[in-house]
Design an enzyme around this catalytic site. Structure first.
Site, short mmCIF file in Angstrom:
data_model
loop_
_atom_site.label_atom_id
_atom_site.label_comp_id
_atom_site.label_asym_id
_atom_site.label_seq_id
_atom_site.Cartn_x
_atom_site.Cartn_y
_atom_site.Cartn_z
N HIS A 14 0.85 -1.19 0.00
CA HIS A 14 0.00 0.00 0.00
C HIS A 14 0.90 1.25 0.00
CE1 HIS A 14 -3.20 2.72 1.26
NE2 HIS A 14 -4.06 1.74 1.31
N TYR B 150 -5.47 -3.71 10.43
CA TYR B 150 -5.86 -4.52 9.27
C TYR B 150 -7.30 -5.00 9.44
CZ TYR B 150 -3.98 -6.14 4.88
OH TYR B 150 -3.70 -6.26 3.54
N GLY C 190 0.17 -4.94 1.61
CA GLY C 190 -1.03 -5.04 0.78
C GLY C 190 -0.77 -5.75 -0.54
O1 YXS Z 1 12.94 8.58 1.19
P1 YXS Z 1 12.22 8.65 -0.14
O2 YXS Z 1 11.37 9.87 -0.30
O3 YXS Z 1 13.14 8.34 -1.30
O4 YXS Z 1 11.12 7.42 -0.14
C1 YXS Z 1 11.58 6.11 0.08
C2 YXS Z 1 10.48 5.39 0.82
O5 YXS Z 1 9.85 6.17 1.82
C3 YXS Z 1 9.51 5.11 -0.30
N1 YXS Z 1 8.64 3.96 -0.01
C4 YXS Z 1 7.31 4.04 0.07
N2 YXS Z 1 6.47 5.08 -0.06
C5 YXS Z 1 5.14 4.82 0.09
N3 YXS Z 1 4.64 3.58 0.34
C6 YXS Z 1 5.47 2.52 0.47
N4 YXS Z 1 4.94 1.30 0.70
C7 YXS Z 1 6.86 2.72 0.33
N5 YXS Z 1 7.97 1.92 0.41
C8 YXS Z 1 9.03 2.71 0.20
O6 YXS Z 1 10.31 4.80 -1.43
C9 YXS Z 1 11.58 5.44 -1.31
C10 YXS Z 1 12.66 4.38 -1.44
O7 YXS Z 1 12.50 3.54 -0.31
P2 YXS Z 1 13.79 2.85 0.36
O8 YXS Z 1 14.90 3.86 0.43
O9 YXS Z 1 13.35 2.23 1.61
O10 YXS Z 1 14.15 1.74 -0.74
P3 YXS Z 1 14.98 0.42 -0.49
O11 YXS Z 1 15.29 -0.12 -1.83
O12 YXS Z 1 16.08 0.69 0.49
O13 YXS Z 1 13.96 -0.56 0.26
C11 YXS Z 1 12.86 -1.07 -0.45
C12 YXS Z 1 11.86 -1.62 0.59
C13 YXS Z 1 10.57 -2.02 -0.14
C14 YXS Z 1 12.50 -2.83 1.32
C15 YXS Z 1 11.59 -0.50 1.62
O14 YXS Z 1 11.24 0.69 0.91
C16 YXS Z 1 10.46 -0.85 2.54
O15 YXS Z 1 10.60 -1.63 3.50
N6 YXS Z 1 9.27 -0.25 2.23
C17 YXS Z 1 8.10 -0.50 3.06
C18 YXS Z 1 7.50 -1.86 2.73
C19 YXS Z 1 6.22 -2.00 3.58
O16 YXS Z 1 6.28 -2.07 4.81
N7 YXS Z 1 5.12 -1.97 2.92
C20 YXS Z 1 3.78 -2.03 3.56
C21 YXS Z 1 3.02 -0.75 3.19
S1 YXS Z 1 1.54 -0.59 4.15
C22 YXS Z 1 0.60 -1.90 3.57
O17 YXS Z 1 0.87 -2.48 2.54
C23 YXS Z 1 -0.58 -2.30 4.38
C24 YXS Z 1 -1.46 -1.16 4.75
S2 YXS Z 1 -0.06 -3.17 5.78
O18 YXS Z 1 1.12 -2.46 6.31
O19 YXS Z 1 -1.12 -3.13 6.72
O20 YXS Z 1 0.27 -4.45 5.37
#
Ligand code: YXS
Length: 260
Positions: free
Chosen positions: A64, A138, A108
């Protein structure tokens, strides 16, 4: 469409997430394009749909779009929210939808692929379910989408309560992934399954898909129990922790959850 690419080969339609610069985060725009692509595939009478990301991608989808999550005082996942809409579109698409996974799958996006009819993955891919990282309340439909299949309840609880990714190999053993492949074999293997499905009677396939969906929706949940859970969810999405989780993510620091 700006955020997905589509192509058809015979009766196989492929939808490719095409927003890698934003880690294919499931924003409302990206989700609207996925839903539009699914509707196009239905209109074109495709008999099998493949949902994938660009070849070589490191992050299949970061889940998400966290920027679109409310910071409390509002249900983050209700009926008309984008994530709920795209998952219903997948589940109600008459043609089987196959998720073809490369890279890492988060939150998500994990629920989205779990709502597909089959999942085939590169053996290096990983899967994570992340609400507890962010304090997200959730919803019961989302939890149900993860448990309605026959994958291991213990693995699903490990995913939910640790929010740690699991490997494709563990996901396969748990029944989350149909089969894992070396990346060089994945696309041909998925296309082979899709093409076999396309040789079968599409009306019969669509009927059985809908019967399986309806049967998996059958649940003894009473209105009172549903309302009780909604009450608990309001406590969660109004909590300090629900705001703290999202703030911490964007401030790039570890959240301090107080349980309030
Ligand atoms: O710092 P900037 O501005 O460059 O932004 C960063 C991150 O903040 C952004 N970003 C996201 N923005 C919005 N939504 C996201 N889901 C998201 N994930 C990342 O992208 C820029 C680059 O991220 P960065 O530096 O962390 O990249 P990386 O290559 O080091 O790591 C990639 C990931 C995917 C491992 C890392 O970005 C990460 O852990 N992202 C969050 C994954 C996550 O927890 N997703 C769940 C989203 S909430 C959801 O799906 C449900 C509501 S729930 O949580 O309930 O399951």
């Amino acid at each position: 469409m700006s955020y997905v690419k589509t192509e058809t080969k015979g009766f196989v339609g492929t939808i490719t997430l095409n927003y890698g610069k934003k880690l294919n985060a499931l924003s409302s725009e990206l989700i609207d394009d996925i839903i539009g692509a699914i509707k196009d595939m239905e209109r074109l009478k495709m008999r099998c749909v493949i949902l994938r990301a660009e070849p070589g991608i490191k992050v299949f989808s970061a889940g998400h779009d966290i920027k679109e999550l409310p910071r409390g005082k509002r249900d983050p996942l209700s009926y008309k929210d984008p994530l709920r809409r795209v998952i219903r579109a997948i589940q109600k698409c008459p043609a089987p939808v196959i998720a073809m996974i490369e890279g890492t799958v988060w939150g998500g996006a994990f629920e989205t692929i779990m709502s597909c009819d089959m999942v085939f993955a590169d053996k290096r891919s990983t899967f994570a379910m992340t609400p507890v990282n962010l304090g997200v309340a959730y919803d019961i439909v989302g939890v149900h989408n993860l448990v309605r299949g026959d994958c291991s309840a213990h693995i699903i609880k490990e995913l939910f309560f640790t929010a740690r990714p699991i490997s494709a190999e563990r996901a396969e053993r748990a029944g989350i992934v149909n089969r894992v492949y070396d990346i060089e074999d994945l696309e041909a293997a998925v296309m082979d399954v899709a093409e076999v499905i396309c040789t079968k009677a599409p009306l019969s396939v669509a009927l059985i898909k809908e019967e399986l969906r309806v049967l998996s929706e059958a649940s003894p949940l009473t209105p009172g129990e549903f309302q009780r859970l909604q009450g608990i969810r309001r406590t969660v999405y109004d909590s300090h922790d629900a705001k703290e989780g999202i703030d911490a993510f964007f401030e790039k620091r570890k959240p301090v959850f107080t349980g309030e």
